[in-house]
Design a protein around this motif. Structure first.
Motif, PDB file in Angstrom:
ATOM      1  N   GLU A 133      89.298  36.819  95.718  1.00  0.00           N
ATOM      2  CA  GLU A 133      88.697  37.809  96.598  1.00  0.00           C
ATOM      3  C   GLU A 133      88.256  39.016  95.777  1.00  0.00           C
ATOM      4  O   GLU A 133      88.634  39.173  94.645  1.00  0.00           O
ATOM      5  CB  GLU A 133      89.677  38.235  97.704  1.00  0.00           C
ATOM      6  CG  GLU A 133      90.985  38.818  97.201  1.00  0.00           C
ATOM      7  CD  GLU A 133      92.077  37.779  97.081  1.00  0.00           C
ATOM      8  OE1 GLU A 133      91.790  36.724  96.467  1.00  0.00           O
ATOM      9  OE2 GLU A 133      93.187  38.027  97.556  1.00  0.00           O
ATOM     10  N   LYS A 134      87.473  39.873  96.362  1.00  0.00           N
ATOM     11  CA  LYS A 134      86.894  41.007  95.644  1.00  0.00           C
ATOM     12  C   LYS A 134      87.973  41.750  94.874  1.00  0.00           C
ATOM     13  O   LYS A 134      89.030  42.034  95.390  1.00  0.00           O
ATOM     14  CB  LYS A 134      86.205  41.957  96.634  1.00  0.00           C
ATOM     15  CG  LYS A 134      85.110  41.293  97.435  1.00  0.00           C
ATOM     16  CD  LYS A 134      84.543  42.271  98.432  1.00  0.00           C
ATOM     17  CE  LYS A 134      83.641  41.593  99.425  1.00  0.00           C
ATOM     18  NZ  LYS A 134      84.316  40.626 100.247  1.00  0.00           N
ATOM     19  N   GLN A 135      87.683  42.049  93.605  1.00  0.00           N
ATOM     20  CA  GLN A 135      88.700  42.683  92.776  1.00  0.00           C
ATOM     21  C   GLN A 135      88.039  43.632  91.774  1.00  0.00           C
ATOM     22  O   GLN A 135      86.865  43.568  91.536  1.00  0.00           O
ATOM     23  CB  GLN A 135      89.490  41.607  92.034  1.00  0.00           C
ATOM     24  CG  GLN A 135      88.621  40.609  91.312  1.00  0.00           C
ATOM     25  CD  GLN A 135      89.424  39.413  90.824  1.00  0.00           C
ATOM     26  OE1 GLN A 135      90.636  39.344  90.974  1.00  0.00           O
ATOM     27  NE2 GLN A 135      88.749  38.460  90.212  1.00  0.00           N
ATOM     28  N   THR A 143      79.263  42.001  91.396  1.00  0.00           N
ATOM     29  CA  THR A 143      77.972  42.412  91.952  1.00  0.00           C
ATOM     30  C   THR A 143      77.088  43.179  90.974  1.00  0.00           C
ATOM     31  O   THR A 143      75.968  43.568  91.324  1.00  0.00           O
ATOM     32  CB  THR A 143      78.189  43.269  93.212  1.00  0.00           C
ATOM     33  OG1 THR A 143      79.087  44.349  92.879  1.00  0.00           O
ATOM     34  CG2 THR A 143      78.817  42.434  94.321  1.00  0.00           C
ATOM     35  N   GLU A 173      81.481  37.446  96.702  1.00  0.00           N
ATOM     36  CA  GLU A 173      82.870  37.122  97.023  1.00  0.00           C
ATOM     37  C   GLU A 173      83.790  37.275  95.813  1.00  0.00           C
ATOM     38  O   GLU A 173      85.000  37.464  95.976  1.00  0.00           O
ATOM     39  CB  GLU A 173      82.970  35.699  97.571  1.00  0.00           C
ATOM     40  CG  GLU A 173      82.304  35.483  98.917  1.00  0.00           C
ATOM     41  CD  GLU A 173      82.911  36.337 100.024  1.00  0.00           C
ATOM     42  OE1 GLU A 173      84.068  36.775  99.886  1.00  0.00           O
ATOM     43  OE2 GLU A 173      82.212  36.566 101.037  1.00  0.00           O
ATOM     44  N   SER A 174      83.214  37.216  94.618  1.00  0.00           N
ATOM     45  CA  SER A 174      84.008  37.335  93.392  1.00  0.00           C
ATOM     46  C   SER A 174      84.066  38.772  92.885  1.00  0.00           C
ATOM     47  O   SER A 174      84.709  39.043  91.862  1.00  0.00           O
ATOM     48  CB  SER A 174      83.420  36.427  92.299  1.00  0.00           C
ATOM     49  OG  SER A 174      83.363  35.082  92.730  1.00  0.00           O
ATOM     50  N   GLY A 175      83.367  39.684  93.567  1.00  0.00           N
ATOM     51  CA  GLY A 175      83.349  41.074  93.131  1.00  0.00           C
ATOM     52  C   GLY A 175      82.562  41.288  91.860  1.00  0.00           C
ATOM     53  O   GLY A 175      82.792  42.251  91.124  1.00  0.00           O
TER      54      GLY A 175
END
Length: 287
Positions: free
Chosen positions: A285-287, A231, A227-229
């Motif tokens: 959110e994903k960034q 990965t 969810e935080s991007g």
């Protein structure tokens, strides 16, 4: 409805006070932090409930340092047990409802299926024992009492597991997370909304309120990174034994929401959906 929140400078207390749309729910919230209300003083508790003509008290103030409590039992019991008794006495004296926030640590943590509200409590830590005595004190005083047990709480305010994982991921490319402890992450926003729903009823008793579903800390951490991007970080599963702590952690502390269902109340959403919403709420959110 006038509601006093103790522990208003903590994660859940602040979430309650800052909850948007309270006026639409017919609620006026008044928060007391540690410096504004000494729960270890019965007189201070009585004055607060009387002066503000509270219809209810949501008692979030607590000694929550699980490891430190092992060597600081007097303080843990003074705040979690005696402090709760003082709040309960004040609430009963002035006819206010009381919501006492408790914990999964009141159970032994060795089960293989979700703990029911009626299951035997058998805390293994000073923290868990002090919170259980708090439950018993609130119920013994009598009056209009709700006991709400929750677990793995995180939110926008204060330090928590989500913040820790995000920070570690920005500092390292690989780190370990415990994979043999199972529980239910609970977003403070969802829990706060449930508490407002609950306190407006007369269904007094013990409730389990956590995010729906269950996961390990390792699985929770994986979802946080997604969810935080973040990965590109490698999470290595490890065991509880790899990270010895002063206080024993529950191996399994999933709580069954039987009383919520029985009363026809709205359950908290699945922990995964809540985490996604949290990421948006904090601009993560994903960034």
């Amino acid at each position: 409805m006038r509601i006093i929140v103790t522990g208003a400078d903590g994660q859940l207390g602040r979430e309650l006070v800052m909850l948007p749309g309270l006026w639409k729910m017919g609620v006026q919230m008044l928060g007391f932090g540690r410096s504004g209300l000494d729960v270890t003083s019965l007189q201070s508790c009585r004055e607060a409930v009387k002066r503000y003509q509270a219809d209810a008290v949501i008692h979030c103030a607590a000694y929550t340092n699980v490891d430190k409590a092992e060597s600081d039992a007097d303080a843990a019991f003074r705040i979690n047990a005696e402090g709760t008794r003082n709040i309960a006495l004040a609430a009963r004296e002035f006819g206010a409802k009381l919501v006492y926030i408790s914990t999964d640590y009141v159970f032994e943590g060795t089960a293989f299926e979700p703990y029911k509200e009626s299951d035997e409590t058998k805390p293994r830590t000073v923290y868990g024992k002090s919170k259980l005595v708090g439950e018993q004190e609130a119920l013994a005083v009598g009056g209009k009492v709700f006991i709400v047990r929750t677990s793995w709480v995180y939110g926008k305010y204060g330090r928590n597991f989500v913040h820790t994982i995000r920070d570690l991921a920005r500092e390292r490319k690989e780190f370990q997370v415990v994979a043999d402890q199972i529980g239910s992450p609970t977003y403070t926003r969802d829990l706060a909304e449930f508490l407002i729903q609950l306190v407006q009823t007369d269904g007094y008793g013990i409730y389990h309120a956590t995010g729906s579903g269950a996961c390990s800390w390792h699985q929770f951490a994986q979802a946080i990174l997604f969810e935080s991007g973040l990965t590109d970080v490698k999470l290595v599963p490890c065991t509880t034994a790899d990270f010895p702590r002063l206080a024993q952690r529950p191996a399994y502390s999933v709580l069954d929401h039987g009383e919520i269902r029985r009363r026809g109340l709205k359950e908290l959403r699945h922990w995964r959906a809540a985490l996604a919403a949290y990421a948006v709420d904090i601009g993560g959110e994903k960034q």
